[in-house]
Design an enzyme around this catalytic site. Structure first.
Site, PDB file in Angstrom:
ATOM      1  N   LYS A  13     -18.628 -16.093  -4.706  1.00 24.77           N
ATOM      2  CA  LYS A  13     -19.758 -16.875  -4.171  1.00 24.77           C
ATOM      3  C   LYS A  13     -20.280 -17.869  -5.222  1.00 24.77           C
ATOM      4  O   LYS A  13     -20.454 -19.044  -4.936  1.00 24.77           O
ATOM      5  CB  LYS A  13     -20.898 -15.938  -3.729  1.00 24.77           C
ATOM      6  CG  LYS A  13     -20.470 -14.886  -2.708  1.00 24.77           C
ATOM      7  CD  LYS A  13     -21.628 -13.994  -2.279  1.00 24.77           C
ATOM      8  CE  LYS A  13     -22.178 -13.088  -3.370  1.00 24.77           C
ATOM      9  NZ  LYS A  13     -21.226 -12.063  -3.870  1.00 24.77           N
ATOM     10  N   ARG A  88     -29.246  -9.972   2.044  1.00 28.68           N
ATOM     11  CA  ARG A  88     -28.345  -8.869   1.753  1.00 28.68           C
ATOM     12  C   ARG A  88     -28.697  -7.610   2.528  1.00 28.68           C
ATOM     13  O   ARG A  88     -28.053  -6.578   2.332  1.00 28.68           O
ATOM     14  CB  ARG A  88     -28.458  -8.528   0.270  1.00 28.68           C
ATOM     15  CG  ARG A  88     -27.325  -9.065  -0.557  1.00 28.68           C
ATOM     16  CD  ARG A  88     -27.796  -8.934  -1.972  1.00 28.68           C
ATOM     17  NE  ARG A  88     -26.765  -8.553  -2.859  1.00 28.68           N
ATOM     18  CZ  ARG A  88     -26.333  -9.355  -3.832  1.00 28.68           C
ATOM     19  NH1 ARG A  88     -26.798 -10.560  -3.960  1.00 28.68           N
ATOM     20  NH2 ARG A  88     -25.439  -8.904  -4.664  1.00 28.68           N
ATOM     21  N   ARG A 127     -15.004 -11.031 -15.747  1.00 28.33           N
ATOM     22  CA  ARG A 127     -15.833 -12.244 -15.637  1.00 28.33           C
ATOM     23  C   ARG A 127     -16.573 -12.531 -16.950  1.00 28.33           C
ATOM     24  O   ARG A 127     -17.067 -11.622 -17.615  1.00 28.33           O
ATOM     25  CB  ARG A 127     -16.863 -12.066 -14.521  1.00 28.33           C
ATOM     26  CG  ARG A 127     -17.896 -13.182 -14.506  1.00 28.33           C
ATOM     27  CD  ARG A 127     -18.703 -13.247 -13.256  1.00 28.33           C
ATOM     28  NE  ARG A 127     -19.401 -12.008 -12.963  1.00 28.33           N
ATOM     29  CZ  ARG A 127     -20.049 -11.785 -11.831  1.00 28.33           C
ATOM     30  NH1 ARG A 127     -20.047 -12.704 -10.882  1.00 28.33           N
ATOM     31  NH2 ARG A 127     -20.667 -10.653 -11.634  1.00 28.33           N
ATOM     32  N   ARG A 160     -21.879 -10.053 -18.118  1.00 25.90           N
ATOM     33  CA  ARG A 160     -23.100  -9.532 -17.486  1.00 25.90           C
ATOM     34  C   ARG A 160     -23.181  -8.018 -17.679  1.00 25.90           C
ATOM     35  O   ARG A 160     -22.183  -7.326 -17.613  1.00 25.90           O
ATOM     36  CB  ARG A 160     -23.060  -9.848 -15.984  1.00 25.90           C
ATOM     37  CG  ARG A 160     -23.963 -10.991 -15.602  1.00 25.90           C
ATOM     38  CD  ARG A 160     -23.726 -11.496 -14.232  1.00 25.90           C
ATOM     39  NE  ARG A 160     -23.938 -10.515 -13.170  1.00 25.90           N
ATOM     40  CZ  ARG A 160     -23.875 -10.796 -11.877  1.00 25.90           C
ATOM     41  NH1 ARG A 160     -23.607 -12.040 -11.497  1.00 25.90           N
ATOM     42  NH2 ARG A 160     -24.071  -9.876 -10.976  1.00 25.90           N
ATOM     43  N   ARG A 171     -22.543  -1.195  -7.117  1.00 27.19           N
ATOM     44  CA  ARG A 171     -22.803  -2.460  -6.404  1.00 27.19           C
ATOM     45  C   ARG A 171     -21.951  -2.569  -5.145  1.00 27.19           C
ATOM     46  O   ARG A 171     -22.416  -3.042  -4.112  1.00 27.19           O
ATOM     47  CB  ARG A 171     -22.533  -3.646  -7.344  1.00 27.19           C
ATOM     48  CG  ARG A 171     -23.617  -3.799  -8.394  1.00 27.19           C
ATOM     49  CD  ARG A 171     -23.158  -4.638  -9.562  1.00 27.19           C
ATOM     50  NE  ARG A 171     -22.836  -5.991  -9.196  1.00 27.19           N
ATOM     51  CZ  ARG A 171     -22.081  -6.806  -9.939  1.00 27.19           C
ATOM     52  NH1 ARG A 171     -21.590  -6.392 -11.085  1.00 27.19           N
ATOM     53  NH2 ARG A 171     -21.836  -8.026  -9.528  1.00 27.19           N
TER      54      ARG A 171
END
Ligand code: AP5
Ligand code: ZN
Length: 216
Positions: A13, A88, A127, A160, A171
């Site tokens: 996203k 969400r 990431r 992160r 998550r």
């Protein structure tokens, strides 16, 4: 043009949002980015959000809806916006509908990036993000030219705190339990479009662009 990007953590996203907001010149509204900024600045909101974000859990609807409502009222949203990571939950989607009515506008496109769960863990743990400009990289799938250095601004890259294997698991469970049911909410409204997020980054971007231009 008012757009929502949906999809599980790591679906792409944020990566796709970078290209789309440039192309269509609309603001990128990411609730995740808003929480991370507040956490960094240690505001009251940030300290509250941290309790959830650090565990990989969703922040309460009340707090999240309040932030988005305030943001959407700013003048730069008049010609459109891209919501990334909101709504969400069903409650958030219903609140967004009310906000749209109060602003006299509506959601034009809901783009769902589909990526199989088995790929998401590798995407998230690899990431890296630029501390200065927020650009997103991946150590294997989208590496910077120089290790740990942003191609765009030479900023330092970081990982992160919720991109560890354990937190990614939580998550993904939160996504399945609370966010995935939203797909039928938007499917029933008739504006949900599916995009295969497992393709090359540029291929996904081109498909989204065509959809938003009404050419696909
Ligand atoms: P948030 O920041 O929204 O995180 P998320 O939804 O978990 O999504 P991510 O940012 O992790 O993934 P992405 O889909 O943007 O993937 P990306 O493009 O980076 O939320 C964080 C937290 O904030 C939540 O856990 C919650 O606590 C809180 N929060 C936020 N919104 C909330 C809400 N509405 N309600 C309640 N709480 C909320 O890509 C991932 C990696 O894959 C990158 O390394 C990228 O380079 C790579 N990649 C991307 N596309 C491709 C591709 N096509 N091929 C190969 N690699 C790719
Ligand atoms: Zn940068």
């Amino acid at each position: 043009m008012n757009v929502i990007f949906m999809g599980p953590p790591g679906a792409g996203k944020g990566t796709q949002a970078e290209a789309i907001v440039n192309e269509f010149q609309i603001p990128h509204i990411s609730t995740g980015d808003a929480f991370r900024l507040a956490m960094k600045q240690e505001t009251v909101l940030g300290l509250e959000a941290k309790k959830y974000v650090d565990q990989g859990l969703l922040v309460s609807d009340e707090i999240t809806i309040g932030i988005v409502k305030e943001r959407l009222q700013l003048p730069d949203c008049k010609n459109g916006f891209l919501l990334d990571g909101f709504p969400r939950t069903i409650s958030q989607a219903e609140a967004l509908d009310e906000i749209m009515v109060s602003l006299g506008t509506s959601i034009d496109h809901v783009i769902n990036l589909h990526v199989d769960r088995s790929l998401l863990l590798a995407r998230l743990t690899g990431r890296r993000i630029c501390k200065s400009c927020g650009a997103t990289y991946h150590i294997l799938f989208n590496p910077p030219q120089t290790e740990q250095v942003c191609d765009k601004c030479s900023g330092e890259l970081y990982q992160r705190s919720d991109d560890t294997e354990e937190k990614v698991g939580t998550r993904l469970d939160e996504y399945l339990n609370k966010t995935a049911p939203l797909l039928s909410y938007y499917r029933n409204k008739g504006n949900l479009r599916e995009v295969n997020g497992e393709q090359e980054i540029n291929t996904v971007a081109a498909q989204i662009s065509l959809l938003l231009r009404g050419q696909a």
